[in-house]
Write a protein that holds these residues in place. Structure first.
Motif, PDB file in Angstrom:
ATOM      1  N   ALA A 593       0.838  -1.197   0.000  1.00  0.00           N
ATOM      2  CA  ALA A 593       0.000   0.000   0.000  1.00  0.00           C
ATOM      3  C   ALA A 593       0.865   1.237   0.000  1.00  0.00           C
ATOM      4  N   GLY A 594       0.325   2.308  -0.599  1.00  0.00           N
ATOM      5  CA  GLY A 594       0.992   3.594  -0.588  1.00  0.00           C
ATOM      6  C   GLY A 594       0.003   4.693  -0.247  1.00  0.00           C
ATOM      7  N   GLY A 595       0.331   5.564   0.707  1.00  0.00           N
ATOM      8  CA  GLY A 595      -0.544   6.671   1.082  1.00  0.00           C
ATOM      9  C   GLY A 595      -1.876   6.184   1.617  1.00  0.00           C
ATOM     10  N   THR A 596      -2.970   6.792   1.103  1.00  0.00           N
ATOM     11  CA  THR A 596      -4.300   6.395   1.573  1.00  0.00           C
ATOM     12  C   THR A 596      -4.717   5.034   1.035  1.00  0.00           C
ATOM     13  N   GLY A 597      -3.870   4.422   0.202  1.00  0.00           N
ATOM     14  CA  GLY A 597      -4.134   3.048  -0.205  1.00  0.00           C
ATOM     15  C   GLY A 597      -4.057   2.079   0.952  1.00  0.00           C
ATOM     16  N   ILE A 598      -3.664   2.580   2.121  1.00  0.00           N
ATOM     17  CA  ILE A 598      -3.598   1.726   3.299  1.00  0.00           C
ATOM     18  C   ILE A 598      -4.988   1.340   3.792  1.00  0.00           C
ATOM     19  N   THR A 599      -6.017   2.149   3.457  1.00  0.00           N
ATOM     20  CA  THR A 599      -7.351   1.908   4.026  1.00  0.00           C
ATOM     21  C   THR A 599      -7.942   0.561   3.627  1.00  0.00           C
ATOM     22  N   PRO A 600      -7.897   0.139   2.353  1.00  0.00           N
ATOM     23  CA  PRO A 600      -8.421  -1.201   2.055  1.00  0.00           C
ATOM     24  C   PRO A 600      -7.608  -2.308   2.711  1.00  0.00           C
ATOM     25  N   MET A 601      -6.312  -2.059   2.947  1.00  0.00           N
ATOM     26  CA  MET A 601      -5.496  -3.062   3.620  1.00  0.00           C
ATOM     27  C   MET A 601      -5.908  -3.206   5.087  1.00  0.00           C
ATOM     28  N   LEU A 602      -6.219  -2.081   5.721  1.00  0.00           N
ATOM     29  CA  LEU A 602      -6.688  -2.142   7.108  1.00  0.00           C
ATOM     30  C   LEU A 602      -7.997  -2.922   7.199  1.00  0.00           C
ATOM     31  N   LEU A 603      -8.859  -2.746   6.192  1.00  0.00           N
ATOM     32  CA  LEU A 603     -10.126  -3.476   6.182  1.00  0.00           C
ATOM     33  C   LEU A 603      -9.888  -4.971   6.016  1.00  0.00           C
ATOM     34  N   ILE A 604      -8.943  -5.349   5.143  1.00  0.00           N
ATOM     35  CA  ILE A 604      -8.623  -6.772   4.944  1.00  0.00           C
ATOM     36  C   ILE A 604      -8.084  -7.385   6.233  1.00  0.00           C
ATOM     37  N   ILE A 605      -7.159  -6.678   6.868  1.00  0.00           N
ATOM     38  CA  ILE A 605      -6.558  -7.204   8.098  1.00  0.00           C
ATOM     39  C   ILE A 605      -7.609  -7.336   9.194  1.00  0.00           C
ATOM     40  N   ASP A 606      -8.461  -6.306   9.339  1.00  0.00           N
ATOM     41  CA  ASP A 606      -9.495  -6.350  10.371  1.00  0.00           C
ATOM     42  C   ASP A 606     -10.449  -7.512  10.135  1.00  0.00           C
ATOM     43  N   TYR A 607     -10.774  -7.786   8.870  1.00  0.00           N
ATOM     44  CA  TYR A 607     -11.658  -8.904   8.549  1.00  0.00           C
ATOM     45  C   TYR A 607     -11.025 -10.223   8.984  1.00  0.00           C
ATOM     46  N   HIS A 608      -9.752 -10.416   8.658  1.00  0.00           N
ATOM     47  CA  HIS A 608      -9.094 -11.676   9.008  1.00  0.00           C
ATOM     48  C   HIS A 608      -8.960 -11.839  10.520  1.00  0.00           C
ATOM     49  N   LEU A 609      -8.676 -10.753  11.213  1.00  0.00           N
ATOM     50  CA  LEU A 609      -8.568 -10.857  12.668  1.00  0.00           C
ATOM     51  C   LEU A 609      -9.911 -11.215  13.302  1.00  0.00           C
ATOM     52  N   LYS A 610     -10.981 -10.848  12.659  1.00  0.00           N
ATOM     53  CA  LYS A 610     -12.300 -11.099  13.238  1.00  0.00           C
ATOM     54  C   LYS A 610     -12.817 -12.489  12.904  1.00  0.00           C
ATOM     55  N   TYR A 611     -12.562 -12.971  11.689  1.00  0.00           N
ATOM     56  CA  TYR A 611     -13.220 -14.197  11.243  1.00  0.00           C
ATOM     57  C   TYR A 611     -12.282 -15.386  11.026  1.00  0.00           C
ATOM     58  N   CYS A 612     -10.977 -15.175  11.070  1.00  0.00           N
ATOM     59  CA  CYS A 612     -10.083 -16.316  10.880  1.00  0.00           C
ATOM     60  C   CYS A 612     -10.023 -17.149  12.168  1.00  0.00           C
ATOM     61  N   SER A 613      -9.862 -18.455  12.005  1.00  0.00           N
ATOM     62  CA  SER A 613      -9.760 -19.323  13.177  1.00  0.00           C
ATOM     63  C   SER A 613      -8.440 -19.058  13.903  1.00  0.00           C
ATOM     64  N   ARG A 614      -8.380 -19.399  15.182  1.00  0.00           N
ATOM     65  CA  ARG A 614      -7.199 -19.152  16.005  1.00  0.00           C
ATOM     66  C   ARG A 614      -6.748 -20.444  16.690  1.00  0.00           C
ATOM     67  N   ASP A 615      -5.495 -20.439  17.050  1.00  0.00           N
ATOM     68  CA  ASP A 615      -4.948 -21.574  17.792  1.00  0.00           C
ATOM     69  C   ASP A 615      -5.581 -21.601  19.176  1.00  0.00           C
ATOM     70  N   PRO A 616      -6.153 -22.721  19.581  1.00  0.00           N
ATOM     71  CA  PRO A 616      -6.855 -22.759  20.871  1.00  0.00           C
ATOM     72  C   PRO A 616      -5.937 -22.554  22.069  1.00  0.00           C
ATOM     73  N   VAL A 617      -4.626 -22.748  21.904  1.00  0.00           N
ATOM     74  CA  VAL A 617      -3.700 -22.613  23.029  1.00  0.00           C
ATOM     75  C   VAL A 617      -3.103 -21.208  23.074  1.00  0.00           C
ATOM     76  N   THR A 618      -2.515 -20.777  21.963  1.00  0.00           N
ATOM     77  CA  THR A 618      -1.825 -19.480  21.937  1.00  0.00           C
ATOM     78  C   THR A 618      -2.738 -18.326  21.529  1.00  0.00           C
ATOM     79  N   ASN A 619      -3.912 -18.642  21.008  1.00  0.00           N
ATOM     80  CA  ASN A 619      -4.861 -17.638  20.502  1.00  0.00           C
ATOM     81  C   ASN A 619      -4.293 -16.869  19.321  1.00  0.00           C
ATOM     82  N   ARG A 620      -3.286 -17.427  18.692  1.00  0.00           N
ATOM     83  CA  ARG A 620      -2.694 -16.795  17.519  1.00  0.00           C
ATOM     84  C   ARG A 620      -3.546 -17.127  16.297  1.00  0.00           C
TER      85      ARG A 620
END
Length: 710
Positions: A593-620
């Motif tokens: 990303a460059g400049g304000t192109g960061i905004t769609p990247m923040l949305l992608i990351i936030d989506y994955h942090l919310k809906y991706c499965s996590r390790d039951p022990v480390t919560n990673r």
């Protein structure tokens, strides 16, 4: 007859009759001169009933030609107006309009009888016509005219019907006046006559005011203030004419009553007929107001072509002046110069559902009213830091949450305005409700694991929420509740975090990677300016956040001072979700990303942090994201705080690399220079075998996780 010197034969009650000298001071039995401080001027009186056989009672009397009594009229040499009246009642009561006549007599002449040519009697046919005209005008037509103006359901036709009814009222009043003049039963000194003259004047004023109001409204918007004055005069002079007309009808009934007993009977009938029509019409009209009526039936617009919001947006983008009110589409191009509020108000409503402004019901209340003088939401705020910023911002900007320009456009328009607007109707909206985005609760209720999402068979992007704060096809106004500077003072172009507020504090909106929201405003010339922006979070509650760099463009120039902006969405620009995963998450991501192109990247990351499965022990999280964030120099870097919060939530699953092309300080923890293949190799995930799908580069290898580089 007010101010008349009256002599009448009075039954003494013992079989004898006397002549009483009286002076009329009110529309009631005239009191004697003596009772008013005058004197009895009758010198001689004698009953000569027995000397003739053509009258029930005949008395003769005499008096001086000039008595000097202020309650007597001097008898002069020449014709004098004399009124004769009689009654069958033995009591002093109203004689009725049919039992009277008048003539001119010269008392100095020796004639002892009145010539028939000098006597004028009331024409019964003219009197009946006069009565019917007044009755029809004020008992039937006037209540109907008021009912139509206030309650008639067909807004496209009510004005023509109202005009016809009130024109008929005017015609009937003119007929009543002419019959009174021709029939010579209009006593110019009576209360009925004087009130009748007032009625004629009021009806004329109301009719002319209504005519000029209509013409001025359709002339030019510069005449709208004068037209409003005429409309005000028409409304209240018409109402006053109706009330005064009823009073005049009452006095007319009193004059027509031959005896006291019949007078009471006639008055009772009159009062019943006066009150039943308006009360009945009022109750019926109020009942009709609460019926669930199709707005197209209400407007008399049932045969218009059908459109969808996509059609409206497309036509408006091509220059059409379309607005939507209550699902009816109006082409107001030809009405711009006639609108009382001027073209500016209409321009601000082009392309949106303007019902909130037209009906005067704006739901976006200022947040300063919701949260109090400090904007507090309470101790249970989800984000304490956000709450502190909100409080400080409200204190420093007490009017931030109110868009005065938008508030000034909100006005509850009259039925007359709706009638005018119906002439510009050209279509109706189909019963089309685009599938809204699901709220975060719908996803959270399932779970974050891919397996549970698969078992639930829930499709991301659908919703069980009936009311959503932002619609994909419909522009609405949103208050800019917060504007926070993200860049330093020396940045080339400042970047702000804009928060657009929803109607309700607990309203939620769900966005997906690849979604954007379309902002729009109308400049003073009526030009539409639209730009797309990407939110930075998947779930937005109470409002939605955007990072926007303020250039010298039309939209950013508008946003620099605006307090509200139109918005619709989310609009899917591309699908960035993993088609091979139930959750839509990728195992490995490479983001540049460059400049304000960061905004769609923040949305992608936030989506994955919310809906991706996590390790039951480390919560990673079970993914790894590589983000390369490029800027001109350190001064132009923004969003560091937001990226840091995402890194903290990722628990080591995100690798962020900053790179600037200009000179960097020694404290800068990142790369300096341009993005080269070597930089990409060092910062992006290792490439796998490639194949192109859905316009994206998918790297797939047997038994290897999917990767995405955007």
């Amino acid at each position: 007859m007010l101010g008349a010197d009256i002599y009448f034969c009075n039954d003494g009650g013992n079989g004898s009759f006397t002549v009483q000298d009286s002076w009329s001071v009110a529309p009631q039995p005239p009191p004697s001169d003596v009772s008013q401080g005058g004197q009895d001027s009758i010198i001689y009186q004698h009953d000569i009933t027995s000397l003739q056989n053509y009258s029930t009672r005949v008395l003769i009397f005499s008096r001086k030609l000039s008595t000097g009594d202020p309650f007597d009229t001097d008898i002069i040499h020449g014709p004098m107006d004399v009124i004769f009246a009689f009654s069958q009642s033995s009591e002093l009561a109203w004689h009725g309009a049919l039992n009277r006549m008048h003539s001119q007599i010269n008392f100095y002449e020796s004639s002892t009888a009145i010539a028939p040519s000098q006597t004028s009697t009331v024409s019964s046919s003219l009197l009946i016509l006069h009565s019917i005209s007044m009755y029809v005008a004020f008992i039937i037509l006037y209540p109907l005219g008021i009912y139509v103006a206030r309650y008639h359901r067909n807004l496209n036709r009510w004005l023509s019907i109202h005009t016809s009814l009130l024109s008929s009222v005017t015609s009937n009043v003119v007929v009543a006046a002419l019959t009174a003049i021709i029939g010579t039963f209009g006593n110019t000194q009576s209360v009925h006559y004087k009130i009748g003259m007032a009625v004629i004047g009021l009806v004329g004023i109301s009719s002319m005011a209504g005519y000029f109001a209509t013409k001025l409204y359709m002339a030019h918007y510069r005449w709208s203030n004068l037209a409003a004055v005429f409309r005000y005069i028409h409304k209240y002079s018409g109402l006053l004419a109706y009330i005064v007309g009823l009073v005049d009808c009452y006095y007319g009934v009193v004059e027509l009553s031959p005896t006291a007993s019949e007078q009471v009977y006639y008055q009772l009938i009159f009062l019943v007929t006066v009150f039943i029509p308006p009360i009945g019409l009022y109750l019926y009209g109020e009942k009709q107001k609460h019926l669930n009526i199709d707005v197209k039936d209400y407007m008399g617009l049932n045969n218009l072509p059908l459109f969808r919001w996509e059609d409206v947006n497309h036509r408006v983008s091509l220059g059409a002046k379309w607005i939507v009110i209550d699902d009816i589409i109006y082409d107001i191009q030809k009405y711009m110069d006639f609108h009382p509020g001027g073209p500016y108000a209409l321009n601000q409503m082009i392309g949106i559902d303007a019902a909130f402004a037209f009906n005067g019901r704006y739901t976006k209340k200022p947040l300063i009213e919701k949260f109090g003088s400090l904007g507090r939401r309470g101790a249970n705020s989800d984000d304490e830091e956000d709450e502190k910023l909100r409080q400080q911002y409200v204190v420093n900007n007490p009017t931030t949450y109110v868009d005065e320009k938008l508030e000034a456009l909100i006005y509850n328009h009259s039925r007359y305005a709706r009638n005018i607007l119906s002439n510009y109707a050209m279509g109706t909206l189909r019963d089309y409700d685009p599938t809204p985005r699901r709220s975060s609760k719908d996803v959270d209720d399932v779970t974050n694991s891919d397996s549970m999402l698969k078992e639930s068979s829930l499709e991301l992007g659908t919703s069980r929420v009936k009311r959503i704060p932002v619609h994909v096809n419909t522009f609405q106004h949103y208050i800019i509740g917060r504007k926070t500077l993200l860049t330093g003072p020396n940045a080339r172009h400042p970047v702000y975090l804009f928060r657009l507020l929803f109607d309700e504090e607990d309203a939620e909106m769900h966005s997906r990677p690849g979604d954007s929201y379309l902002f729009q405003f109308v400049d003073d010339t009526g030009k539409l300016v639209s730009r797309s922006y990407t939110p930075i979070k998947v779930d937005s509650k109470g409002g939605i956040d955007f990072m926007i760099k303020l250039y010298n463009g039309e939209m950013t120039h508008y946003l620099s001072d605006a307090k509200s902006v139109r918005m619709r969405g989310p609009i899917p620009r591309t699908d960035l979700l993993n088609p091979f995963s139930e959750s839509g998450c990728w195992k490995t991501l490479g983001l540049i990303a460059g400049g304000t192109g960061i905004t769609p990247m923040l949305l992608i990351i936030d989506y994955h942090l919310k809906y991706c499965s996590r390790d039951p022990v480390t919560n990673r999280p079970n993914f790894h994201i590589h983000l390369l964030y490029a800027n001109l120099d350190e001064k132009n870097i923004f969003g560091v705080k937001e990226i840091g919060e995402l890194e903290e939530r990722a628990n080591g699953a995100i690798t962020v690399t900053y790179i600037v092309s200009g000179i960097a300080s020694e404290e800068f923890d990142g790369l300096v220079g341009n993005i080269t293949p070597e930089v990409l190799i060092a910062t992006m995930p290792k490439p796998l075998a490639q194949r192109k799908k859905f316009g994206l580069h998918l790297r797939v290898e047997a038994d290897q996780p999917l990767q995405l580089v955007v």
